[in-house]
Design an enzyme around this catalytic site. Structure first.
Site, short mmCIF file in Angstrom:
data_model
loop_
_atom_site.label_atom_id
_atom_site.label_comp_id
_atom_site.label_asym_id
_atom_site.label_seq_id
_atom_site.Cartn_x
_atom_site.Cartn_y
_atom_site.Cartn_z
CD GLN A 120 -3.22 -0.98 0.13
OE1 GLN A 120 -3.11 0.00 -0.76
NE2 GLN A 120 -4.06 -2.03 0.11
CB SER A 121 0.31 4.62 1.42
OG SER A 121 -0.77 4.99 0.56
CG MET A 122 4.44 0.99 4.10
SD MET A 122 5.27 -0.29 5.21
CE MET A 122 5.25 -1.72 4.09
CE LYS A 124 0.60 8.04 -1.07
NZ LYS A 124 -0.06 6.80 -1.32
#
Length: 398
Positions: A120-122, A124
């Protein structure tokens, strides 16, 4: 259907051949399907490899401590053990590195040391770190305008925004991050990236985007001046990735492979999900093993390890803190695609929905990785309890 925890005796999804419980394409990331799907992305979504290369594997030394019975508190503030909390918060994998050595490692829900798990947003923070490498090389100047690199964005909401504002998510671009609204902009990202089909019953006159760049070019509105305030919007990371691709002439997966994954000594090749135009989803489509997430966290903790510029890591730890930053990080901040836990410790965090976490503490020389499949996109009580457990682990290993 409800979700299930690791202690639940019910059989897992996709058991047997043919399986009796197949995740629906529209809801694969919702409970209970996400408990299977986050470890099997390559089986139902198109992906591109992030090659680990033919080079060295960074082998961890082990100095193991049995932390199963460590006293912590659960999501209601009641006493429990670390093992109990990991079960309550739907953990799939949990890793503690102390002074660069494995102190504690646990797998659940069918996961093992070779399993690639959705970040998921890790993702980023992985993208932001490779951007830091390109900045250090002089290919990107954070002070320059987005349109200096992507002139076609002059007709979008990013006109007049700097690259640094994109990195810090302080542009004024209008974008709804409402995960449960299938028609919000983040819902449209799901369709544009191929994660989800067009929702049934949609307005036939609405033109759903066929790939992510097409969606970005449609985002023309602003809600405030650029640089005025932080607002978490996943699309900013994708704008950053397109800048990185434009200046390097390489696709994101190749950049992450050559600039990061081959150099940190990964055990396994990672992968990104890709859209119909071959774009790797920078904001959340990255998948890797538990230990390789740990290697990434350790590289950050080692001030870049000669791979990422040390001054980029220092700048990342130096975000502007404000009161009541977020429910789970009241003294937190956001900088260069990383979360900062508080103004005192300046610990960095990579975070993703459904309970993904890499926590890096310079004070305690410790990295903690937690891969999860919460039944909800966001659960502040689970996240706060996990952070408190991280602090309890630090105290126990001090």
């Amino acid at each position: 259907m409800s979700s299930y925890r690791n202690s639940d005796p019910r059989p897992p999804i996709m058991q047997g051949s043919p399986p009796k419980m197949v995740p629906p394409r529209l809801d694969w990331d919702r409970p209970p399907w996400n408990r299977w799907a986050f470890q099997h992305i390559r089986e139902f979504l198109p992906t591109v490899e992030v090659w680990r290369g033919n080079g060295h594997r960074h082998r961890f030394e082990r100095a193991e401590v049995d932390l199963d019975g460590l006293p912590v508190v659960d999501s209601n503030g009641a006493p429990t053990t670390l093992a109990g909390l990991l079960d309550e918060t739907y953990a799939d994998g949990f890793l503690v590195l102390k002074d660069g050595r494995i102190a504690y490692e646990r797998y659940f829900n069918g996961m093992d040391e070779r399993t690639l798990h959705l970040s998921q947003s890790m993702a980023k923070s992985v993208t932001g770190s490779v951007c830091g490498i390109l900045v250090g090389r002089g290919l990107i100047d954070p002070k320059r305008l987005v349109t200096d690199y992507l002139p076609e964005f002059g007709e979008t909401g990013w006109a007049g925004a700097t690259v640094q504002q994109v990195l810090d998510m302080t542009t004024g671009v209008r974008f709804s991050e409402e995960y449960t609204d299938r028609y919000s902009e983040i819902g449209q990202v799901d369709v544009a990236t191929g994660w989800k089909p067009i929702p049934p019953g949609s307005d036939p006159d609405f033109a759903w985007p066929s790939h992510l760049f097409e969606l970005i070019l449609r985002l023309k509105d602003k809600t405030r001046p650029h640089g005025e305030a932080f607002e978490y919007r996943s699309i900013e990371t994708d704008v950053l990735a397109f800048i990185m691709e434009r200046v390097s002439g390489k696709r994101l997966a190749q950049l992450v492979s050559e600039e990061l994954w081959q150099k940190l000594g990964a055990d396994e090749s990672a992968c990104f999900t890709v859209d119909s135009a071959g774009y790797a989803l920078a904001d959340g489509g990255f998948n890797a093993t538990l230990r390789d997430y740990g290697r990434f966290g350790q590289l950050i903790l080692d001030n870049g390890g000669g791979v990422i510029p040390a001054d980029w890591i220092e700048a990342t730890r130096s975000g502007k803190h404000g009161p009541n930053f977020s429910p789970s990080l009241p003294d937190g901040s956001y900088r260069n695609q990383f979360w900062i836990e508080d103004s005192r410790s300046r610990s960095l965090m990579c975070r993703g929905v459904f309970g993904q976490l890499i926590h890096m503490s310079w004070e305690h020389r410790m990295v903690v990785v937690k891969l999860s499949t919460y039944p909800d996109f966001l659960n502040s009580a689970y996240s706060v309890a996990t952070q408190k457990a991280v602090h309890a682990i630090a105290a126990a290993l001090a």
